[in-house]
Enzyme design. Structure first.
Site, PDB file in Angstrom:
ATOM      1  N   HIS A   1       9.662  -7.527   5.197  1.00 45.92           N
ATOM      2  CA  HIS A   1       9.032  -7.273   6.495  1.00 45.92           C
ATOM      3  C   HIS A   1       9.595  -8.215   7.554  1.00 45.92           C
ATOM      4  CE1 HIS A   1       6.000  -5.061   4.154  1.00 45.92           C
ATOM      5  NE2 HIS A   1       5.764  -4.416   5.287  1.00 45.92           N
TER       6      HIS A   1
ATOM      7  N   LYS B   1       5.252 -11.331  10.249  1.00 42.87           N
ATOM      8  CA  LYS B   1       4.161 -10.908   9.348  1.00 42.87           C
ATOM      9  C   LYS B   1       3.472 -12.136   8.746  1.00 42.87           C
ATOM     10  CE  LYS B   1       2.971  -7.734   5.642  1.00 42.87           C
ATOM     11  NZ  LYS B   1       1.796  -7.249   6.389  1.00 42.87           N
TER      12      LYS B   1
HETATM   13  P1  NAD Z   1       0.104  -7.836  15.787  1.00 42.40           P
HETATM   14  O1  NAD Z   1      -0.129  -9.298  15.570  1.00 42.40           O
HETATM   15  O2  NAD Z   1       1.273  -7.405  16.611  1.00 42.40           O
HETATM   16  O3  NAD Z   1      -1.215  -7.183  16.431  1.00 42.40           O
HETATM   17  C1  NAD Z   1      -2.530  -7.517  16.070  1.00 42.40           C
HETATM   18  C2  NAD Z   1      -3.340  -7.501  17.346  1.00 42.40           C
HETATM   19  O4  NAD Z   1      -4.709  -7.625  17.012  1.00 42.40           O
HETATM   20  C3  NAD Z   1      -2.982  -8.674  18.279  1.00 42.40           C
HETATM   21  O5  NAD Z   1      -2.693  -8.176  19.577  1.00 42.40           O
HETATM   22  C4  NAD Z   1      -4.237  -9.523  18.260  1.00 42.40           C
HETATM   23  O6  NAD Z   1      -4.471 -10.212  19.484  1.00 42.40           O
HETATM   24  C5  NAD Z   1      -5.296  -8.453  17.997  1.00 42.40           C
HETATM   25  N1  NAD Z   1      -6.565  -9.020  17.528  1.00 42.40           N
HETATM   26  C6  NAD Z   1      -6.775 -10.027  16.644  1.00 42.40           C
HETATM   27  N2  NAD Z   1      -8.091 -10.286  16.540  1.00 42.40           N
HETATM   28  C7  NAD Z   1      -8.727  -9.421  17.356  1.00 42.40           C
HETATM   29  C8  NAD Z   1     -10.094  -9.209  17.706  1.00 42.40           C
HETATM   30  N3  NAD Z   1     -11.073  -9.949  17.171  1.00 42.40           N
HETATM   31  N4  NAD Z   1     -10.376  -8.238  18.577  1.00 42.40           N
HETATM   32  C9  NAD Z   1      -9.404  -7.472  19.142  1.00 42.40           C
HETATM   33  N5  NAD Z   1      -8.084  -7.635  18.872  1.00 42.40           N
HETATM   34  C10 NAD Z   1      -7.751  -8.595  17.984  1.00 42.40           C
HETATM   35  O7  NAD Z   1       0.168  -7.188  14.333  1.00 42.40           O
HETATM   36  P2  NAD Z   1       0.615  -5.706  13.920  1.00 42.40           P
HETATM   37  O8  NAD Z   1       2.023  -5.723  13.409  1.00 42.40           O
HETATM   38  O9  NAD Z   1       0.226  -4.734  14.971  1.00 42.40           O
HETATM   39  O10 NAD Z   1      -0.288  -5.507  12.619  1.00 42.40           O
HETATM   40  C11 NAD Z   1      -1.689  -5.611  12.672  1.00 42.40           C
HETATM   41  C12 NAD Z   1      -2.262  -5.438  11.273  1.00 42.40           C
HETATM   42  O11 NAD Z   1      -1.947  -4.127  10.776  1.00 42.40           O
HETATM   43  C13 NAD Z   1      -1.676  -6.412  10.233  1.00 42.40           C
HETATM   44  O12 NAD Z   1      -2.692  -6.719   9.305  1.00 42.40           O
HETATM   45  C14 NAD Z   1      -0.585  -5.586   9.582  1.00 42.40           C
HETATM   46  O13 NAD Z   1      -0.230  -6.049   8.305  1.00 42.40           O
HETATM   47  C15 NAD Z   1      -1.253  -4.242   9.541  1.00 42.40           C
HETATM   48  N6  NAD Z   1      -0.356  -3.080   9.405  1.00 42.40           N
HETATM   49  C16 NAD Z   1      -0.813  -2.083   8.617  1.00 42.40           C
HETATM   50  C17 NAD Z   1      -0.088  -0.915   8.496  1.00 42.40           C
HETATM   51  C18 NAD Z   1      -0.674   0.218   7.694  1.00 42.40           C
HETATM   52  O14 NAD Z   1      -0.037   1.293   7.587  1.00 42.40           O
HETATM   53  N7  NAD Z   1      -1.889   0.052   7.137  1.00 42.40           N
HETATM   54  C19 NAD Z   1       1.130  -0.778   9.171  1.00 42.40           C
HETATM   55  C20 NAD Z   1       1.578  -1.823   9.977  1.00 42.40           C
HETATM   56  C21 NAD Z   1       0.809  -2.983  10.106  1.00 42.40           C
END
Ligand code: NAD
Length: 269
Positions: free
Chosen positions: A158, A162
């Site tokens: 990744h 991450k």
């Molecule tokens: P990222 O860090 O770019 O985005 C996460 C966002 O959530 C940030 O903008 C952060 O400020 C916000 N956030 C954190 N706490 C919060 C709260 N209390 N209220 C509102 N917003 C809040 O990360 P990302 O790459 O977008 O990934 C996010 C999550 O999704 C990770 O856990 C990642 O592993 C997961 N993910 C899952 C899949 C899937 O298919 N299930 C795919 C990609 C990423």
């Protein structure tokens, strides 16, 4: 006023959040009714469309989910485990479909989602893409077909930002392999290797994580025995596949009774 169901994006400024907002704006199925960010985010108070460079939308990014949850039918949530647990409580109060893509959930977080599930349709999966969910089924079937002489290793890669490892997807694949073998990942998982580890424990399932650059997500499930090796591989090149899966899950969830579901349920696998 649109008659399309309202949807809220939490973590709206994140990598997944931005991808989701763009897809929702281009979709015939959903109306964007809220963009939520964490308290202290520099995105708070900005218009989401302006922030994305797509023109004024009239959707101001806020850290108060309640008004938009009250207008919505669904929330798509890719944030942090603590945030997702909190959103699950609010989604249950508002009787919403809650799609949880957040990874790194510990047993306590899962228990908190279970508590919310009698009142909300909660669809949670470590990976929302069709390809990975197919890979998960294949992994289970191959593990079932092969004996303990075949060692199972999950290798994932990744991007450099991450924060959790192994990835939620790697754990999902490991769980599927364990199930195929009639055991649980808890019993079969090998702790990460470093130093003098001793020989491999027969029947164990190992994990390796690569972090670098802008890799969207790559997963190999390796079945290795003496003289041959089988590798099942998924490569994601665009995070829109996860966002499309999450929106498909939200759509499917509108017709379901409250409870906990995963992408296997959504995709009928
Ligand atoms: P990222 O860090 O770019 O985005 C996460 C966002 O959530 C940030 O903008 C952060 O400020 C916000 N956030 C954190 N706490 C919060 C709260 N209390 N209220 C509102 N917003 C809040 O990360 P990302 O790459 O977008 O990934 C996010 C999550 O999704 C990770 O856990 C990642 O592993 C997961 N993910 C899952 C899949 C899937 O298919 N299930 C795919 C990609 C990423």
């Amino acid at each position: 006023m649109s008659d399309k169901p309202g949807i809220v994006v939490t973590g709206a400024s994140g990598r997944m959040g931005q991808t989701l907002v763009k897809l929702i704006l281009a979709s015939d199925h959903w109306q964007l009714v809220g963009c939520i960010e964490r308290a202290g985010s520099p995105w708070l108070g900005r218009d989401m469309g302006e922030a994305l460079g797509t023109g004024v939308l009239g959707q101001i990014i806020t850290d108060d989910p309640l008004p938009s949850f009250a207008r919505a039918r669904a929330v798509v949530d890719f944030t942090s485990p603590e945030a997702s647990v909190n959103f699950a409580k609010l989604a249950a109060q508002a009787r919403l479909v809650h799609v949880v893509g957040t990874t790194g959930l510990a047993p306590d977080h899962h228990r908190a989602l279970d508590l919310a599930a009698p009142h909300a349709v909660i669809i949670q999966a470590g990976n929302m893409s069709l390809g990975v969910n197919l890979l998960t089924r294949l992994t289970q079937k191959v593990a079932q077909a092969l004996d303990l002489d075949w060692d199972i290793e999950v290798v994932e890669a990744h991007h450099r930002l991450k924060v959790d490892a192994p990835s939620g997807t790697a754990l999902m694949l490991g769980e599927a392999a364990a199930q195929g073998r009639g055991t649980t990942l808890q019993d079969a998982k090998t702790p990460s290797r470093d130093g003098i580890t001793g020989a491999r424990t027969p029947g164990s399932i190992g994990f390796s994580a690569i972090r670098g650059g802008d890799i969207v997500g790559e997963h190999d499930v390796i079945f290795a025995t003496s003289g041959e090796r089988l590798v099942l591989r998924h490569i994601a090149t665009d995070r829109a596949i996860f966002a499309r899966g999450a929106l498909k899950a939200a759509q499917w969830g509108l017709a379901q009774k409250p409870g906990r579901y995963d992408m296997m349920d959504v995709l009928g696998l």
